[in-house]
Scaffold this motif. Structure first.
Motif, PDB file in Angstrom:
ATOM      1  N   VAL A   1      -8.299 -32.992 118.728  1.00  0.00           N
ATOM      2  CA  VAL A   1      -9.188 -32.334 117.791  1.00  0.00           C
ATOM      3  C   VAL A   1      -8.398 -31.495 116.795  1.00  0.00           C
ATOM      4  O   VAL A   1      -7.246 -31.115 117.033  1.00  0.00           O
ATOM      5  N   LYS A   2      -9.051 -31.192 115.689  1.00  0.00           N
ATOM      6  CA  LYS A   2      -8.488 -30.318 114.669  1.00  0.00           C
ATOM      7  C   LYS A   2      -9.440 -29.135 114.525  1.00  0.00           C
ATOM      8  O   LYS A   2     -10.610 -29.294 114.168  1.00  0.00           O
ATOM      9  N   ILE A   3      -8.956 -27.922 114.829  1.00  0.00           N
ATOM     10  CA  ILE A   3      -9.810 -26.748 114.835  1.00  0.00           C
ATOM     11  C   ILE A   3     -10.150 -26.329 113.406  1.00  0.00           C
ATOM     12  O   ILE A   3      -9.274 -26.152 112.572  1.00  0.00           O
ATOM     13  N   ILE A   4     -11.448 -26.143 113.154  1.00  0.00           N
ATOM     14  CA  ILE A   4     -11.944 -25.694 111.866  1.00  0.00           C
ATOM     15  C   ILE A   4     -12.311 -24.215 111.979  1.00  0.00           C
ATOM     16  O   ILE A   4     -13.037 -23.826 112.888  1.00  0.00           O
ATOM     17  N   SER A   5     -11.810 -23.412 111.091  1.00  0.00           N
ATOM     18  CA  SER A   5     -12.074 -21.970 111.137  1.00  0.00           C
ATOM     19  C   SER A   5     -13.552 -21.689 110.974  1.00  0.00           C
ATOM     20  O   SER A   5     -14.231 -22.301 110.155  1.00  0.00           O
ATOM     21  N   PRO A   6     -14.104 -20.723 111.768  1.00  0.00           N
ATOM     22  CA  PRO A   6     -15.521 -20.370 111.640  1.00  0.00           C
ATOM     23  C   PRO A   6     -15.793 -19.393 110.505  1.00  0.00           C
ATOM     24  O   PRO A   6     -16.931 -19.050 110.257  1.00  0.00           O
ATOM     25  N   ILE A   7     -14.753 -18.927 109.836  1.00  0.00           N
ATOM     26  CA  ILE A   7     -14.933 -17.975 108.752  1.00  0.00           C
ATOM     27  C   ILE A   7     -14.303 -18.525 107.486  1.00  0.00           C
ATOM     28  O   ILE A   7     -13.357 -19.302 107.529  1.00  0.00           O
ATOM     29  N   THR A   8     -14.869 -18.136 106.359  1.00  0.00           N
ATOM     30  CA  THR A   8     -14.332 -18.582 105.075  1.00  0.00           C
ATOM     31  C   THR A   8     -13.163 -17.709 104.675  1.00  0.00           C
ATOM     32  O   THR A   8     -13.298 -16.504 104.536  1.00  0.00           O
ATOM     33  N   LYS A   9     -12.005 -18.293 104.562  1.00  0.00           N
ATOM     34  CA  LYS A   9     -10.806 -17.522 104.180  1.00  0.00           C
ATOM     35  C   LYS A   9     -10.795 -17.292 102.680  1.00  0.00           C
ATOM     36  O   LYS A   9     -11.155 -18.148 101.913  1.00  0.00           O
TER      37      LYS A   9
ATOM     38  N   ASN B   1     -28.363 -42.433 115.272  1.00  0.00           N
ATOM     39  CA  ASN B   1     -27.939 -41.928 113.963  1.00  0.00           C
ATOM     40  C   ASN B   1     -26.672 -41.077 114.038  1.00  0.00           C
ATOM     41  O   ASN B   1     -26.217 -40.561 113.015  1.00  0.00           O
ATOM     42  N   LEU B   2     -26.109 -40.931 115.217  1.00  0.00           N
ATOM     43  CA  LEU B   2     -24.910 -40.111 115.356  1.00  0.00           C
ATOM     44  C   LEU B   2     -23.676 -40.873 114.894  1.00  0.00           C
ATOM     45  O   LEU B   2     -23.512 -42.062 115.185  1.00  0.00           O
ATOM     46  N   LYS B   3     -22.820 -40.175 114.180  1.00  0.00           N
ATOM     47  CA  LYS B   3     -21.561 -40.749 113.710  1.00  0.00           C
ATOM     48  C   LYS B   3     -20.427 -39.800 114.127  1.00  0.00           C
ATOM     49  O   LYS B   3     -20.437 -38.621 113.771  1.00  0.00           O
ATOM     50  N   TYR B   4     -19.458 -40.330 114.876  1.00  0.00           N
ATOM     51  CA  TYR B   4     -18.332 -39.508 115.322  1.00  0.00           C
ATOM     52  C   TYR B   4     -17.189 -39.630 114.318  1.00  0.00           C
ATOM     53  O   TYR B   4     -17.097 -40.585 113.545  1.00  0.00           O
ATOM     54  N   PHE B   5     -16.312 -38.640 114.340  1.00  0.00           N
ATOM     55  CA  PHE B   5     -15.172 -38.613 113.428  1.00  0.00           C
ATOM     56  C   PHE B   5     -13.981 -39.341 114.034  1.00  0.00           C
ATOM     57  O   PHE B   5     -13.814 -39.390 115.257  1.00  0.00           O
ATOM     58  N   LYS B   6     -13.160 -39.880 113.150  1.00  0.00           N
ATOM     59  CA  LYS B   6     -11.884 -40.431 113.584  1.00  0.00           C
ATOM     60  C   LYS B   6     -11.007 -39.301 114.115  1.00  0.00           C
ATOM     61  O   LYS B   6     -11.082 -38.169 113.649  1.00  0.00           O
ATOM     62  N   ASP B   7     -10.153 -39.626 115.082  1.00  0.00           N
ATOM     63  CA  ASP B   7      -9.230 -38.622 115.612  1.00  0.00           C
ATOM     64  C   ASP B   7      -8.180 -38.256 114.559  1.00  0.00           C
ATOM     65  O   ASP B   7      -7.728 -39.131 113.816  1.00  0.00           O
ATOM     66  N   PRO B   8      -7.784 -36.978 114.478  1.00  0.00           N
ATOM     67  CA  PRO B   8      -8.315 -35.865 115.261  1.00  0.00           C
ATOM     68  C   PRO B   8      -9.666 -35.407 114.736  1.00  0.00           C
ATOM     69  O   PRO B   8      -9.829 -35.188 113.531  1.00  0.00           O
ATOM     70  N   SER B   9     -10.627 -35.308 115.637  1.00  0.00           N
ATOM     71  CA  SER B   9     -11.974 -34.925 115.246  1.00  0.00           C
ATOM     72  C   SER B   9     -12.017 -33.449 114.859  1.00  0.00           C
ATOM     73  O   SER B   9     -11.433 -32.610 115.547  1.00  0.00           O
ATOM     74  N   PRO B  10     -12.679 -33.111 113.752  1.00  0.00           N
ATOM     75  CA  PRO B  10     -12.862 -31.687 113.450  1.00  0.00           C
ATOM     76  C   PRO B  10     -13.677 -31.038 114.566  1.00  0.00           C
ATOM     77  O   PRO B  10     -14.625 -31.640 115.083  1.00  0.00           O
ATOM     78  N   ALA B  11     -13.315 -29.843 114.953  1.00  0.00           N
ATOM     79  CA  ALA B  11     -13.966 -29.193 116.089  1.00  0.00           C
ATOM     80  C   ALA B  11     -13.945 -27.683 115.896  1.00  0.00           C
ATOM     81  O   ALA B  11     -13.157 -27.145 115.125  1.00  0.00           O
ATOM     82  N   ARG B  12     -14.794 -27.019 116.628  1.00  0.00           N
ATOM     83  CA  ARG B  12     -14.761 -25.560 116.651  1.00  0.00           C
ATOM     84  C   ARG B  12     -14.230 -25.102 118.003  1.00  0.00           C
ATOM     85  O   ARG B  12     -14.511 -25.709 119.047  1.00  0.00           O
TER      86      ARG B  12
END
Length: 312
Positions: free
Chosen positions: A304-312, A257-268
């Motif tokens: 990868v594309k870094i996703i912020s861990p905090i809500t701006k 059931n896992l689905k990976y993202f197209k590059d650049p993958s969102p990442a932390r």
């Protein structure tokens, strides 16, 4: 005036209670009170207003507490200098780790670290990002592992790895036929989320650029467990997103059931963070080297594309 007296002042300033400060300082309450009183008598001022409950800090006391922090830190730095000169890596070291990283990362590096550095007494605490930040500032943690960037002026961030987001999409879901995901596919209304206080939750919301108010559905979930999210997803209540390391130990049926993202993958971005005073830096560097070594083979994603861990 002694370093010990200043340490007692800092303890009282933090806990606003002489009895609790004494317990945390491993001395009797009369001993601690006497030493604080001696310092106040020597300076001919009151650091604490004992007439209030809880105890409050006087205006001049606030300035003394701020300076005491600097003095105690610099005193501890002397031992650090000696340890570094001798090449000694040992002593007590307290590390905080956020809940969404602890279960997957800790088993990967702990045994390797304690085997390589047996003289380090490593104390590990699972805490939220908010608590980690506060405890680093207060000197209760030597370092922490958290999702970054946090962009706090007194904290140094040293990235350890970049962990991609992975979709968990059960059969029958509208996205189950997709070979790869893109962020635009996501709809926060059918994504099962961790409870408030988890930075991974905030990262998912940032990824979705959510405008929908949470809690509008017929149920509201408050869980800190990815396993719970997966089980609910399998019951047809929506999809969820997982950190990559959390997918490695899933059984074969769930991995389908896992689905990976197209590059650049969102990442932390997951980093080792610590106070800019860099106390015990030789242990911090040793810890970073061990973690970087074991994680290198586990995460091969580069784009990868870094996703912020905090809500701006």
């Amino acid at each position: 005036m002694t370093i010990t007296q200043l340490q007692y002042v800092l303890a009282v300033a933090e806990y606003r209670n002489f009895t609790q400060a004494a317990e945390k300082s491993f001395v009797t309450q009369p001993t601690l009170s006497m030493q604080v009183q001696k310092l106040e008598d020597e300076l001919d001022i009151l650091i604490f207003d004992r007439s209030k409950k809880p105890i409050s800090i006087t205006e001049v006391g606030k300035k003394i507490v701020a300076q005491a922090k600097n003095i105690v830190n610099e005193a501890e730095r002397i031992k650090d200098i000696v340890d570094q000169e001798k090449g000694f890596i040992g002593g007590e070291y307290t590390l905080g780790i956020i809940p969404t990283v602890m279960p997957t990362l800790l088993p990967m590096f702990l045994k390797a670290f304690i085997n390589k550095y047996p003289k380090v007494n490593l104390i590990i605490k699972e805490q939220s990002t908010e608590n980690l930040i506060q405890n680093i500032q207060d000197g209760h943690l030597d370092a922490a592992i958290a999702a970054t960037p946090l962009e706090i002026d007194y904290i140094i961030e040293r990235p350890l790895y970049y962990e991609p987001f992975v979709g968990y999409v059960p059969k029958g879901h509208r996205l189950s036929s997709c070979s790869k995901l893109v962020p635009e596919d996501l709809d926060v209304s059918d994504i099962l989320l961790l409870q408030d206080g988890h930075c991974f939750r905030e990262g998912v919301l940032n990824l979705c650029k959510a405008t929908k108010k949470l809690g509008e559905d017929h149920f509201e979930l408050q869980s800190g467990s990815f396993e719970t999210l997966i089980n609910l997803s399998n019951e047809g209540l929506g999809m969820t997103l997982l950190p990559f390391l959390n997918t490695l130990e899933l059984d074969k049926e769930k991995k389908e059931n896992l689905k990976y993202f197209k590059d650049p993958s969102p990442a932390r971005e997951v980093s080792l963070i610590y106070h800019k005073s860099e106390l015990k830096i030789q242990i911090t560097e040793a810890l970073r080297d061990v973690i970087s070594g074991v994680i290198r083979g586990a995460i091969a994603f580069q784009d990868v594309k870094i996703i912020s861990p905090i809500t701006k």
